[in-house]
Scaffold this active site. Structure first.
Site, PDB file in Angstrom:
ATOM      1  N   HIS A 192      74.287  27.256   6.650  1.00  0.00           N
ATOM      2  CA  HIS A 192      74.071  27.094   8.100  1.00  0.00           C
ATOM      3  C   HIS A 192      72.609  27.388   8.460  1.00  0.00           C
ATOM      4  CE1 HIS A 192      78.491  28.271   8.165  1.00  0.00           C
ATOM      5  NE2 HIS A 192      78.503  27.127   8.830  1.00  0.00           N
ATOM      6  N   LYS A 251      77.297  18.689   2.770  1.00  0.00           N
ATOM      7  CA  LYS A 251      78.482  19.264   2.113  1.00  0.00           C
ATOM      8  C   LYS A 251      79.765  18.669   2.715  1.00  0.00           C
ATOM      9  CE  LYS A 251      81.697  22.693   2.104  1.00  0.00           C
ATOM     10  NZ  LYS A 251      82.557  23.203   3.147  1.00  0.00           N
TER      11      LYS A 251
END
Ligand code: PAF
Length: 280
Positions: free
Chosen positions: A37, A149
């Protein structure tokens, strides 16, 4: 750094920023932030003047028997990480704020969301497109950053943005892995040491497929057979799917065109569901 909880405050802040000509970058998250993140936040900072990180565990994208209740939540820690990484605003609304009583509007993408995770999680992408469309309307970003991802999620969101004529640039950030190859995921927190050890086979299977393609193999059946065989050597791992698909449409391909296809894998490691993918 500002922390905003209400839709009204976030919308008025966004209107104000836009009136000053500031480019807004949005990083949508469900919290439990990790280095993956943080890399999205850094990328957003390079591309935008004001970076908004949304933190919201979205009930609409979890199926009835999934991990919504136990999904890791630690807002103070996440806020501190956002501040340290240079975010300007954290938007962290409550469930009631985004889905008040009587809420009844959903956004569905009906093509790219069907295969892969769409088979075993039939309502998942409807929840994702709904919350992302809502966040786009609340934060009014110029760009939004998502991780590669979640390759199918990125493809679904790009399709939604195109189909709904949203003026938002979707930026895809490279996958971030642990030094031993395990893809970073908030759900890795669920893994015990021995489960984590067995989970490594997922990235190893992808790496093996990539090596085979680099070595000249183009036949998808051979790649899938090898990846499935490798994962079958781990007692705790049950493959949900291992597929080679077009990187944009998520349609299955029979032959690999290097750089155009990904191998996508979802697998249970005992009761923990993990996903990963690699460009071939
Ligand atoms: O990738 C995620 O964490 C979520 O699916 C997202 C995009 C924040 C929507 O809830």
């Amino acid at each position: 750094m500002q922390v905003i909880a209400s839709v009204f405050d976030m919308q008025s802040t966004a209107v104000n920023l836009r009136s000053k000509g500031r480019l807004i970058g949005l990083v949508p998250t469900m919290g439990a932030l990790h280095e993956g993140h943080l890399s999205l936040i850094r990328l957003a900072k390079e591309r935008a003047d004001t970076v908004v990180v949304s933190i919201f565990v979205n009930p609409a994208q979890f199926g009835p028997s999934e991990d919504y209740a136990k999904y890791p939540r630690d807002l103070p820690r996440d806020i501190a990480l956002c501040e340290k990484t240079g975010a300007d605003i954290v938007f962290a609304p409550t469930v009631d704020e985004l889905y008040p009583r009587g809420y009844s509007t959903y956004v569905t993408e009906e093509l790219i969301s069907k295969p892969l995770c769409g088979v075993s999680r039939p309502t998942h992408f409807r929840g994702v497109t709904t919350i992302v469309a809502k966040l786009f309307n609340i934060v009014r970003p110029d760009i939004a950053v998502f991780g590669q991802k979640d390759a199918q999620q990125v493809a679904v969101i790009k399709k939604m943005v195109n189909d709904l004529h949203c003026c938002i640039d979707i930026v895809t950030a490279p996958t971030v892995r642990e030094p031993d190859g395990l893809v970073m995921s908030s759900r890795n927190r669920y893994l015990t040491a021995s489960q984590r050890e067995e989970a490594l086979i997922i990235s190893q299977a992808l790496k093996r497929a990539k090596e085979m393609v680099d070595g000249g193999v183009r036949n998808v059946d051979r790649l899938v057979a090898e990846a499935t065989h490798l994962m079958g050597t781990r007692r705790r791992v049950r493959v949900i799917y291992a597929s080679v698909v077009d990187r944009c449409t998520m349609e299955a391909v029979r032959e690999v065109l290097p750089g155009k296809a990904i191998m996508a894998i979802a697998a249970w490691v005992d009761e923990v569901r993990l996903i990963d993918n690699m460009l071939l």
